[in-house]
Motif scaffolding. Structure first.
Motif, PDB file in Angstrom:
ATOM      1  N   LYS A 175      -7.037  22.974 -24.063  1.00  0.00           N
ATOM      2  CA  LYS A 175      -5.805  22.919 -23.470  1.00  0.00           C
ATOM      3  C   LYS A 175      -4.909  21.524 -23.844  1.00  0.00           C
ATOM      4  O   LYS A 175      -3.741  21.935 -24.141  1.00  0.00           O
ATOM      5  CB  LYS A 175      -6.043  22.827 -22.122  1.00  0.00           C
ATOM      6  CG  LYS A 175      -5.141  22.620 -20.984  1.00  0.00           C
ATOM      7  CD  LYS A 175      -5.573  22.656 -19.653  1.00  0.00           C
ATOM      8  CE  LYS A 175      -6.206  21.547 -19.110  1.00  0.00           C
ATOM      9  NZ  LYS A 175      -6.568  21.485 -17.793  1.00  0.00           N
ATOM     10  N   GLU A 180     -11.045  21.729 -22.030  1.00  0.00           N
ATOM     11  CA  GLU A 180      -9.913  20.607 -21.730  1.00  0.00           C
ATOM     12  C   GLU A 180      -9.301  20.216 -23.200  1.00  0.00           C
ATOM     13  O   GLU A 180      -8.240  19.942 -23.196  1.00  0.00           O
ATOM     14  CB  GLU A 180     -10.728  19.406 -21.132  1.00  0.00           C
ATOM     15  CG  GLU A 180     -10.891  19.458 -19.679  1.00  0.00           C
ATOM     16  CD  GLU A 180      -9.426  19.944 -18.830  1.00  0.00           C
ATOM     17  OE1 GLU A 180      -8.603  19.315 -19.169  1.00  0.00           O
ATOM     18  OE2 GLU A 180      -9.606  20.845 -17.908  1.00  0.00           O
ATOM     19  N   GLU A 238     -16.200  23.249 -19.599  1.00  0.00           N
ATOM     20  CA  GLU A 238     -15.054  22.709 -19.233  1.00  0.00           C
ATOM     21  C   GLU A 238     -14.433  21.355 -20.162  1.00  0.00           C
ATOM     22  O   GLU A 238     -13.504  21.328 -20.375  1.00  0.00           O
ATOM     23  CB  GLU A 238     -15.385  21.853 -17.846  1.00  0.00           C
ATOM     24  CG  GLU A 238     -15.430  22.834 -16.636  1.00  0.00           C
ATOM     25  CD  GLU A 238     -15.706  22.177 -15.295  1.00  0.00           C
ATOM     26  OE1 GLU A 238     -15.687  21.172 -15.447  1.00  0.00           O
ATOM     27  OE2 GLU A 238     -15.870  23.142 -14.443  1.00  0.00           O
TER      28      GLU A 238
END
Length: 341
Positions: free
Chosen positions: A49, A46, A42
Motif C-alpha cells: 500500500k 502495508e 498485514e
C-alpha cells in the motif's frame, strides 16, 4: 508471485471494483501473498500500500455506513484524467507538433511521446498524414543531437524524481569549465535551444544552463525513490527562460513604448506578444511592454526599419541611437576607398 506482478494485480483489482474492498476480500484474492499469519499478511500489505501511495495511486480506506461497507477504494476522479475532447483538426495539429519533436532527435521522454502519438492516431479514428515539419536544434548545436538527446533523457528523469545532478559546464563567455551541483527544476525549449533551470549550489541561487554546453553529466542515483529537493511552489520556467531577446534578464524591468506604423502596425501583436496595444490613428499602433535587455530589443527594432521607433523611456531611445550610430560608423566607407555600384 513476485512483488511487481502482485502490485499490478492489486491495481487492476482496485480499479475494477465499484464498491470498497475489505481486507478479508483482499486476502481471498491473494491467498499465497496475504495468507498465513495475520501479522505477516498485514505487514506485507502495508508495504504494498505504501508503494502504491508513493507512486501516486489514490488509494484510501473508507469507513462503512448504512449504504456501503468499509474497505479500500480508489478515487477515480483523481486517478483518471478528464476527457480532452479535441476535434480531429486539433488532434492533427497536436500530432504534427509531437511528430516534429520526435523527429528532431533531441527531445526528452521520447518513449512516452511516441506512445502518446500512437494513442492520438488511434483516437483520431483515421490515418493521420505524416507531417512535413521538423523541429531543428538552434545554431551551434548541429552534430550534437545524440549527446543532447542523451543528456535530456537524464535531466528529464532527474527533474521528475527531484534528484540533484553534477554538471561539468562550459561557459559561453570564457574558456574552461566549472563543476556545478544543480537541483534541476525544469527544462525548456526556446528557439531551438534546450535550457535547464535549477538551483546552483556553487552560485547559491537559480541559474540557467544550455544543455548543449554540458560536457559531462551525472545524476545522483542514491535512494532513487527519495527526492533530494522540493521545487518552490512559486517557481515558473517562463520567469527564467526567455522567448524573445529583450526578455533576457540582464537588468531590472523597464517599460518601453514603441510606435509602429504602416505594415508593422498590423503585425504589432505577433511581433511583441503580450504587449499592451493602443491604436493611435489609422495605421499607427503604440505598444508597451516590460524589457529586461535593452540591447536585445534595440537590435530587433532596428531590423524592422523605419516603421518601428522607440518613443520612450529616454534611456531606451539613447541606446537605440548609439547602436544605430555604431552600425553606421562601422559600415561607413573609408576615405579614398572606392565603393562598388
Amino acid at each position: 508471485m513476485d512483488r511487481t506482478e502482485r502490485i499490478l494485480d492489486l491495481v487492476a483489482l482496485l480499479l475494477d471494483a465499484r464498491e470498497p474492498i475489505s481486507w478479508a476480500e483482499l486476502r481471498e484474492h491473494f491467498p499465497a501473498d496475504y495468507g498465513g499469519s495475520d501479522d505477516a499478511a498485514e505487514r506485507k500489505f502495508e508495504r504494498d500500500k505504501a508503494e502504491l501511495v508513493e507512486l501516486g495511486f489514490p488509494l484510501s480506506y473508507v469507513q462503512g455506513d448504512d449504504e456501503r461497507r468499509d474497505g479500500y477504494l480508489v478515487d477515480r476522479n483523481v486517478y483518471y484524467l478528464p476527457e480532452a475532447d479535441l476535434t480531429k483538426e486539433e488532434l492533427a495539429v497536436l500530432y504534427a507538433a509531437g511528430s516534429a519533436a520526435l523527429a528532431s532527435g533531441a527531445f526528452p521522454g521520447r518513449d512516452d511521446l511516441a506512445h502518446a502519438l500512437r494513442k492520438i492516431g488511434f483516437f483520431a479514428g483515421e490515418s493521420l498524414p505524416t507531417p512535413r515539419v521538423r523541429m531543428e536544434l538552434g545554431t551551434g548545436q548541429q552534430g550534437q543531437e545524440k549527446e543532447v538527446s542523451a543528456r535530456l533523457e537524464q535531466l528529464w528523469d532527474a527533474c521528475s524524481a527531484h534528484k540533484w545532478a553534477q554538471l561539468t559546464y562550459g561557459s559561453p563567455r570564457k574558456d574552461g569549465v566549472t563543476e556545478r551541483r544543480v537541483d534541476p527544476y525544469g527544462l525548456a525549449l526556446r528557439r531551438g535551444v534546450w535550457t535547464l533551470v535549477g538551483y546552483c549550489h556553487l552560485r547559491q541561487g537559480l541559474r540557467t544552463f544550455h544543455v548543449h554546453r554540458i560536457r559531462e553529466l551525472k545524476v545522483n542515483t542514491a535512494r532513487p525513490r527519495t527526492p533530494d529537493f522540493e521545487v518552490p511552489a512559486d517557481f515558473s520556467l517562463d520567469a527564467h527562460v526567455a522567448y524573445y531577446p529583450w526578455q533576457y534578464r540582464f537588468h531590472e524591468p523597464l517599460e518601453v513604448t514603441l510606435q509602429l506604423t504602416g505594415p508593422q502596425a498590423s503585425r504589432a501583436g505577433s511581433l511583441f506578444p503580450g504587449a499592451a496595444l493602443e491604436p493611435v490613428s489609422d495605421g499607427v499602433v503604440r505598444a508597451r511592454f516590460p524589457v529586461t535587455f535593452l540591447d536585445g530589443l534595440t537590435r530587433f527594432v532596428l531590423s524592422l526599419g523605419q516603421d518601428c521607433r522607440v518613443e520612450g523611456p529616454p534611456e531606451a531611445r539613447e541606446r537605440l541611437e548609439r547602436m544605430a550610430a555604431n552600425i553606421l560608423a562601422k559600415h561607413a566607407p573609408v576615405e579614398g576607398q572606392r565603393v562598388s555600384a
